[in-house]
Design a protein around this motif. Structure first.
Motif, PDB file in Angstrom:
ATOM      1  N   GLY A 164      37.534  62.072  43.466  1.00 39.58           N
ATOM      2  CA  GLY A 164      38.373  61.426  44.463  1.00 39.58           C
ATOM      3  C   GLY A 164      39.700  61.016  43.855  1.00 39.58           C
ATOM      4  N   HIS A 165      40.537  60.405  44.697  1.00 32.43           N
ATOM      5  CA  HIS A 165      41.874  60.017  44.261  1.00 32.43           C
ATOM      6  C   HIS A 165      41.796  58.856  43.264  1.00 32.43           C
ATOM      7  CE1 HIS A 165      46.174  60.374  44.791  1.00 32.43           C
ATOM      8  NE2 HIS A 165      46.266  59.061  44.782  1.00 32.43           N
ATOM      9  N   VAL A 166      42.793  58.774  42.409  1.00 31.61           N
ATOM     10  CA  VAL A 166      42.821  57.705  41.412  1.00 31.61           C
ATOM     11  C   VAL A 166      42.834  56.343  42.114  1.00 31.61           C
ATOM     12  CG1 VAL A 166      45.356  57.718  41.248  1.00 31.61           C
ATOM     13  CG2 VAL A 166      44.005  56.915  39.315  1.00 31.61           C
ATOM     14  N   ASP A 167      42.093  55.403  41.546  1.00 34.75           N
ATOM     15  CA  ASP A 167      41.991  54.025  42.068  1.00 34.75           C
ATOM     16  C   ASP A 167      41.170  53.889  43.349  1.00 34.75           C
ATOM     17  OD1 ASP A 167      43.218  52.769  40.045  1.00 34.75           O
ATOM     18  OD2 ASP A 167      45.182  52.590  41.011  1.00 34.75           O
ATOM     19  N   HIS A 168      40.555  54.964  43.806  1.00 33.55           N
ATOM     20  CA  HIS A 168      39.734  54.834  45.006  1.00 33.55           C
ATOM     21  C   HIS A 168      38.325  54.321  44.676  1.00 33.55           C
ATOM     22  CE1 HIS A 168      42.224  57.190  48.192  1.00 33.55           C
ATOM     23  NE2 HIS A 168      42.900  56.240  47.581  1.00 33.55           N
ATOM     24  N   GLY A 169      38.009  54.254  43.358  1.00 34.12           N
ATOM     25  CA  GLY A 169      36.769  53.574  42.974  1.00 34.12           C
ATOM     26  C   GLY A 169      35.696  54.440  42.340  1.00 34.12           C
ATOM     27  N   LYS A 170      36.086  55.587  41.767  1.00 31.69           N
ATOM     28  CA  LYS A 170      35.095  56.475  41.137  1.00 31.69           C
ATOM     29  C   LYS A 170      34.358  55.758  40.009  1.00 31.69           C
ATOM     30  CE  LYS A 170      38.349  59.444  40.074  1.00 31.69           C
ATOM     31  NZ  LYS A 170      39.490  58.862  40.818  1.00 31.69           N
ATOM     32  N   THR A 171      35.141  55.188  39.090  1.00 29.61           N
ATOM     33  CA  THR A 171      34.537  54.523  37.927  1.00 29.61           C
ATOM     34  C   THR A 171      33.682  53.342  38.359  1.00 29.61           C
ATOM     35  OG1 THR A 171      36.579  55.117  36.811  1.00 29.61           O
ATOM     36  CG2 THR A 171      35.087  53.676  35.613  1.00 29.61           C
ATOM     37  N   SER A 172      34.195  52.550  39.313  1.00 30.09           N
ATOM     38  CA  SER A 172      33.443  51.376  39.783  1.00 30.09           C
ATOM     39  C   SER A 172      32.107  51.794  40.384  1.00 30.09           C
ATOM     40  CB  SER A 172      34.247  50.623  40.833  1.00 30.09           C
ATOM     41  OG  SER A 172      35.529  50.328  40.360  1.00 30.09           O
ATOM     42  N   LEU A 173      32.132  52.871  41.142  1.00 24.20           N
ATOM     43  CA  LEU A 173      30.906  53.352  41.781  1.00 24.20           C
ATOM     44  C   LEU A 173      29.898  53.828  40.730  1.00 24.20           C
ATOM     45  CD1 LEU A 173      30.215  53.467  44.746  1.00 24.20           C
ATOM     46  CD2 LEU A 173      31.044  55.817  44.825  1.00 24.20           C
ATOM     47  N   ILE A 233      33.008  56.341  51.784  1.00 27.63           N
ATOM     48  CA  ILE A 233      34.193  55.557  52.127  1.00 27.63           C
ATOM     49  C   ILE A 233      34.011  54.196  51.464  1.00 27.63           C
ATOM     50  CG2 ILE A 233      35.595  54.582  53.975  1.00 27.63           C
ATOM     51  CD1 ILE A 233      34.884  56.951  55.678  1.00 27.63           C
ATOM     52  N   ASN A 234      34.795  53.979  50.421  1.00 27.63           N
ATOM     53  CA  ASN A 234      34.591  52.836  49.523  1.00 27.63           C
ATOM     54  C   ASN A 234      35.499  51.656  49.900  1.00 27.63           C
ATOM     55  OD1 ASN A 234      33.553  51.508  47.235  1.00 27.63           O
ATOM     56  ND2 ASN A 234      35.256  52.228  45.953  1.00 27.63           N
ATOM     57  N   LYS A 235      35.223  50.524  49.301  1.00 29.75           N
ATOM     58  CA  LYS A 235      36.012  49.299  49.457  1.00 29.75           C
ATOM     59  C   LYS A 235      35.925  48.738  50.874  1.00 29.75           C
ATOM     60  CE  LYS A 235      39.339  50.734  45.894  1.00 29.75           C
ATOM     61  NZ  LYS A 235      40.636  50.510  45.295  1.00 29.75           N
ATOM     62  N   VAL A 236      34.772  48.956  51.549  1.00 26.29           N
ATOM     63  CA  VAL A 236      34.653  48.441  52.919  1.00 26.29           C
ATOM     64  C   VAL A 236      34.547  46.924  52.955  1.00 26.29           C
ATOM     65  CG1 VAL A 236      33.686  50.542  53.943  1.00 26.29           C
ATOM     66  CG2 VAL A 236      32.156  48.868  52.916  1.00 26.29           C
ATOM     67  N   ASP A 237      34.395  46.290  51.767  1.00 25.65           N
ATOM     68  CA  ASP A 237      34.375  44.819  51.718  1.00 25.65           C
ATOM     69  C   ASP A 237      35.764  44.231  51.929  1.00 25.65           C
ATOM     70  OD1 ASP A 237      35.487  44.092  48.662  1.00 25.65           O
ATOM     71  OD2 ASP A 237      34.613  46.075  48.858  1.00 25.65           O
ATOM     72  N   LYS A 238      36.790  45.056  51.799  1.00 27.12           N
ATOM     73  CA  LYS A 238      38.154  44.520  51.890  1.00 27.12           C
ATOM     74  C   LYS A 238      38.523  44.222  53.339  1.00 27.12           C
ATOM     75  CE  LYS A 238      40.810  45.808  47.988  1.00 27.12           C
ATOM     76  NZ  LYS A 238      42.061  46.467  47.586  1.00 27.12           N
ATOM     77  N   PRO A 239      39.253  43.148  53.562  1.00 34.56           N
ATOM     78  CA  PRO A 239      39.605  42.785  54.941  1.00 34.56           C
ATOM     79  C   PRO A 239      40.439  43.855  55.638  1.00 34.56           C
ATOM     80  CG  PRO A 239      40.693  41.332  53.321  1.00 34.56           C
ATOM     81  CD  PRO A 239      39.699  42.155  52.577  1.00 34.56           C
ATOM     82  N   VAL A 259      30.628  52.308  51.752  1.00 34.83           N
ATOM     83  CA  VAL A 259      30.090  51.616  50.573  1.00 34.83           C
ATOM     84  C   VAL A 259      31.091  50.613  50.020  1.00 34.83           C
ATOM     85  CG1 VAL A 259      28.628  53.549  49.832  1.00 34.83           C
ATOM     86  CG2 VAL A 259      30.960  53.359  48.950  1.00 34.83           C
ATOM     87  N   SER A 260      30.576  49.732  49.195  1.00 33.22           N
ATOM     88  CA  SER A 260      31.449  48.884  48.389  1.00 33.22           C
ATOM     89  C   SER A 260      30.910  48.887  46.974  1.00 33.22           C
ATOM     90  CB  SER A 260      31.480  47.454  48.931  1.00 33.22           C
ATOM     91  OG  SER A 260      32.024  46.611  47.931  1.00 33.22           O
ATOM     92  N   ALA A 261      31.729  49.337  46.061  1.00 31.57           N
ATOM     93  CA  ALA A 261      31.321  49.336  44.649  1.00 31.57           C
ATOM     94  C   ALA A 261      31.394  47.931  44.090  1.00 31.57           C
ATOM     95  CB  ALA A 261      32.224  50.272  43.847  1.00 31.57           C
ATOM     96  N   LYS A 262      31.949  47.007  44.908  1.00 28.38           N
ATOM     97  CA  LYS A 262      32.067  45.622  44.455  1.00 28.38           C
ATOM     98  C   LYS A 262      30.808  44.844  44.844  1.00 28.38           C
ATOM     99  CE  LYS A 262      35.269  41.761  44.682  1.00 28.38           C
ATOM    100  NZ  LYS A 262      36.325  41.183  45.527  1.00 28.38           N
ATOM    101  N   THR A 263      30.398  44.961  46.126  1.00 26.89           N
ATOM    102  CA  THR A 263      29.233  44.190  46.580  1.00 26.89           C
ATOM    103  C   THR A 263      27.944  44.998  46.526  1.00 26.89           C
ATOM    104  OG1 THR A 263      29.428  44.911  48.872  1.00 26.89           O
ATOM    105  CG2 THR A 263      30.736  42.997  48.220  1.00 26.89           C
TER     106      THR A 263
END
Ligand code: GDP
Length: 472
Positions: free
Chosen positions: A79-88, A179-185, A215-219
């Motif tokens: 995926g694109h840079v900063d979209h959360g590959k490493t976090s996932l 689809i990542n970062k769905v925790d973000k407002p 998904v959220s790689a954070k929560t």
């Protein structure tokens, strides 16, 4: 010409035969397999296609159906840079620690495997991005069964998202969208789905065929469901391997460690690897002294779809190199030496890649027929205009091919593509990334940068005219 001499007829005979099929071909033109079959038939020949094999390739016996067992899927995240590959990748690795494993020291070894809630194993290549994926593929490795394409819900489908999808599709690897970062407002998954539909990726809840998971790689939200979707995709593939034979697989990464010698992360793809086995990988070999998983735990044996860190090779093979277990040290050494010799000879007569300045000289020696170009630019309109004008420069003698055109800076994967297909890269109002610049230097790929379309067209035209009228 080659086909004619194989059949002991003249090149003109073959050309006329092609004409009678409505194909106007030149003497040096390559024909596709189907045409070759039809033409050969005209002259009373049957065609047998064999794969080009290296003399040092290890012949693998095909497995009998009855020996095959289910194996875990191997997954790559792109995926694109900063979209959360490493976090996932990190989240999945850390959240799936089973009891008894806890307390181990997690190491980045380039690959890991986890047990999902449904009790099924999934292996991940921990080298995010499509550059690694493409580099391995360029070396002939097929180590990915399913690709997860990550898109950040607070952003859009970006150039590297498209590239990643493209690379997975070219490799014939099924895709699951995360689809990542769905925790973000400010997350807006529907916008991502719309973006995707604009590039013909229609997700399931929009009536399409692509599985998609918020998904959220954070929560950690949605990650178990994502893994289930990956497993579903894998089930369709009916992945199987014979575990009861000497191991074969691919190298994921390798390096020299001061204390331990050469350490290599390898993915066992079939068979079972055991401590003490003699391993051959690329031009290197050695007895497996020890094996570890990504938690640093010692393993005695590793079956299909298991990544392991191993010690014992006498050098660092490249990512994507195949490995085989050999019968004896002697046999392994012989093949390794031969491969090394071939590599050395190849590096002495490395073929220089094409540059615009080279074109005239190559045409003078003959046989230069195609100019492959990769076009990168800042906006779609100018890329289309430039690519169209370059295509129109094609003449009877030289065909211009646009291998790839896209918006965005010149990336390492562009350089890899250029290297694999002997192309020049033309950048309009864009520059290469630092990594791409370095890679272009080592691979000797020409990158031409322009800020005026007319200049780009003129340079290519001049070069081609040089090649049409060689001044000797
Ligand atoms: P990569 O370049 O694709 O590997 O992206 P990273 O994993 O490095 O993530 C980029 C940034 O996004 C980092 O600052 C992460 O902390 C952040 N990030 C990744 N996933 C999530 C998520 O699900 N939610 C939130 N809020 N931030 C995330």
């Amino acid at each position: 010409n080659d086909l004619a001499s194989l059949m002991d007829v003249t090149a003109n005979d073959v050309i006329s035969a092609c004409m009678s099929l409505g194909m106007f071909v030149s003497i040096n033109q390559r024909l596709d397999a189907e045409t070759i079959t039809v033409i050969a038939d005209e002259f009373g020949y049957d065609v047998d296609f064999t794969e080009a094999k290296e003399e040092t390739d290890i012949v693998e016996v095909e497995d009998d159906e009855s020996t095959l067992e289910d194996r875990a899927p191997i997954v790559t995240i792109m995926g694109h840079v900063d979209h959360g590959k490493t976090s996932l990748l990190d989240y999945i690795r850390e959240s799936k620690v089973t009891e008894g494993e806890a307390g181990g020291i997690t190491q980045h070894i380039g690959a890991y495997d986890v047990m999902t809630n449904s009790g099924k194993r999934v292996a991940f290549l921990d080298t995010p991005g499509h550059e690694a994926f493409t580099a391995m593929r360029a070396r002939g490795a097929k180590i990915t069964d399913v690709a997860i394409i990550v898109v950040a819900a607070d952003d859009s489908v970006m150039p590297q998202t498209k590239e990643a999808i493209n690379h997975a599709q070219v490799a014939g690897v099924p895709i699951v969208i995360a689809i990542n970062k769905v925790d973000k407002p400010n997350a807006n998954p529907d916008k991502i789905k719309e973006d995707l539909s604009n590039i013909n990726i229609l997700v399931e809840d929009w009536g399409g065929k692509y599985q998609c998971q918020h998904v959220s790689a954070k929560t950690g939200e949605g990650i178990d469901d994502l893994l289930d979707k990956v497993l579903l995709e894998a089930e369709i593939l009916e992945l199987k391997a014979n575990a009861n034979k000497p191991a074969v697989g691919s190298v994921v990464e390798a390096s020299l460690d001061k204390g331990r010698g050469y350490v290599s992360t390898i993915m066992v793809q079939a068979g079972t690897l055991r401590v003490g086995d003699v391993l051959l990988a690329g031009p290197y070999f050695g007895k497996v002294k020890a094996m570890f998983d990504h938690r640093g735990q010692k393993l005695d044996a590793a079956g299909p779809s298991t990544p392991v860190l191993m010690l014992g090779l006498d050098g660092a093979p490249q990512a994507g190199d195949k490995f085989n277990v050999m019968e004896s040290d002697r046999e392994a050494r012989e093949v390794a030496n031969k491969r090394e010799q071939i590599l050395r000879e190849q590096s002495i007569r490395t073929k220089k890649h094409i540059t615009l300045d080279e074109i005239g000289r190559r045409l003078a020696i003959g046989s230069f027929k195609e100019l492959n170009v990769i076009v990168k630019g800042d906006v779609d309109g100018s890329i289309e205009a430039l690519a169209d004008s370059l295509l129109k420069l094609s003449t009877e003698e030289v065909q211009v091919n646009i291998l790839h055109k896209a918006v965005g800076q010149i990336s390492e994967s562009d350089v890899l593509l250029a290297s694999a297909s002997d192309a020049v890269i033309v950048g309009f109002q864009v520059r290469p990334s630092g990594g791409a610049r370095k890679l272009a230097e080592t691979e000797e790929i020409e990158i031409r940068l322009y800020s005026i379309i007319y200049d780009a067209i003129n340079d290519v035209k001049d070069a081609m005219e040089g090649m049409l009228e060689p001044t000797s």
